[in-house]
Write an enzyme that holds these catalytic residues in place. Sequence first.
Site, PDB file in Angstrom:
ATOM      1  N   HIS A 107      84.345 126.770 -14.712  1.00  0.00           N
ATOM      2  CA  HIS A 107      85.528 126.009 -15.098  1.00  0.00           C
ATOM      3  C   HIS A 107      85.230 124.525 -14.977  1.00  0.00           C
ATOM      4  CE1 HIS A 107      85.780 126.147 -10.715  1.00  0.00           C
ATOM      5  NE2 HIS A 107      86.573 125.084 -10.777  1.00  0.00           N
ATOM      6  N   ASP A 131      87.384 121.044 -13.968  1.00  0.00           N
ATOM      7  CA  ASP A 131      88.597 120.822 -13.193  1.00  0.00           C
ATOM      8  C   ASP A 131      89.765 120.326 -14.045  1.00  0.00           C
ATOM      9  OD1 ASP A 131      87.601 121.636 -10.744  1.00  0.00           O
ATOM     10  OD2 ASP A 131      86.869 119.650 -10.206  1.00  0.00           O
ATOM     11  N   HIS A 138      81.588 124.136 -13.460  1.00  0.00           N
ATOM     12  CA  HIS A 138      81.027 124.563 -12.178  1.00  0.00           C
ATOM     13  C   HIS A 138      81.710 125.832 -11.715  1.00  0.00           C
ATOM     14  CE1 HIS A 138      84.480 121.985 -11.213  1.00  0.00           C
ATOM     15  NE2 HIS A 138      84.622 122.692 -10.109  1.00  0.00           N
ATOM     16  N   ARG A 159      88.406 117.990  -1.860  1.00  0.00           N
ATOM     17  CA  ARG A 159      88.068 117.419  -3.165  1.00  0.00           C
ATOM     18  C   ARG A 159      89.018 116.290  -3.519  1.00  0.00           C
ATOM     19  NH1 ARG A 159      89.280 120.992  -8.227  1.00  0.00           N
ATOM     20  NH2 ARG A 159      91.167 119.710  -8.284  1.00  0.00           N
TER      21      ARG A 159
END
Length: 283
Positions: free
Chosen positions: A97, A99, A254, A269
């Site tokens: 995916h 983000d 990722h 994150r």
Amino acid sequence: MTLSFEPLTIAIGAQVSGVDLAEELTPEVVAAIRQNLLDRKVLVFRGQRLNPTAHRTFAAALGELTPAHPVVPGLDDDHPEIYVIDAGDGGKAPEWHTDVTFTRTPPLGSVLRAVDLPPTGGDTCWTDLEAAYLWLSPPLRELADKLEAVHDGRKDFEELLHVRQSGEGNLWEGERVRSLDPVTHPVVRVHPETGRRSLFVNPGFTTHVKDVSETESRALLDLFFAAVGRQEYSVRHRWAPGDVVVWDNRSTAHLAVDDYGDQHRVMHRITLRGDQPVGPRLT
């Protein structure tokens, strides 16, 4: 030490040495990090000493910060930009995916910090979506250049969207998120800084190709997803305490490898504000 960027593979990734991210970053160091981020797409910083505040300071040197997530609240009132990814609370993402592509303006990039790691496992893999685009045959690239696809985050985040009960929502791009409406992006994205083209679809959030039949959409996405995540242009990172990884969200996808059972894994994150993806037809 002198700032250096050692490639991790021929295609993607570099390990950065010669910088302490907890110290004041000079404009020259920040410029070098940003340039190498464009070139290598994923930068690994080993053995750093960041706490949440220093994490935010470093990320803010690279770009404008977003709230933690359109749906999930931030770490605390002092750190609303930090998205806590806790494996024990559903924070696993074992498919490719990019983000937050289910919003109109997905993040420019992400800054991920290891907080609590399992004894073994829990690696993260990144793949080069520019290389994925070039892996397609020229006729298929020509077709992809003309297409748009729908991205939808409801499958993963609708249950977390408590606005139906509370009447409130997280702030994202200046608006309260009260529903997760699917958005449309070009299948091929032109990078706003480099001008290079990426295959901007991902199995995590891309649901269908617009203006074609359901059968054609499934076949096209099967072809495009086959190009995403190939080993020859991907990199895998084995986390250690203190590690920080920065990636360009406009040209990569990722996944987090789910191979550690019920062991504890917590990551923090921060995302950098991005812009609306633009395809070849509008450049």
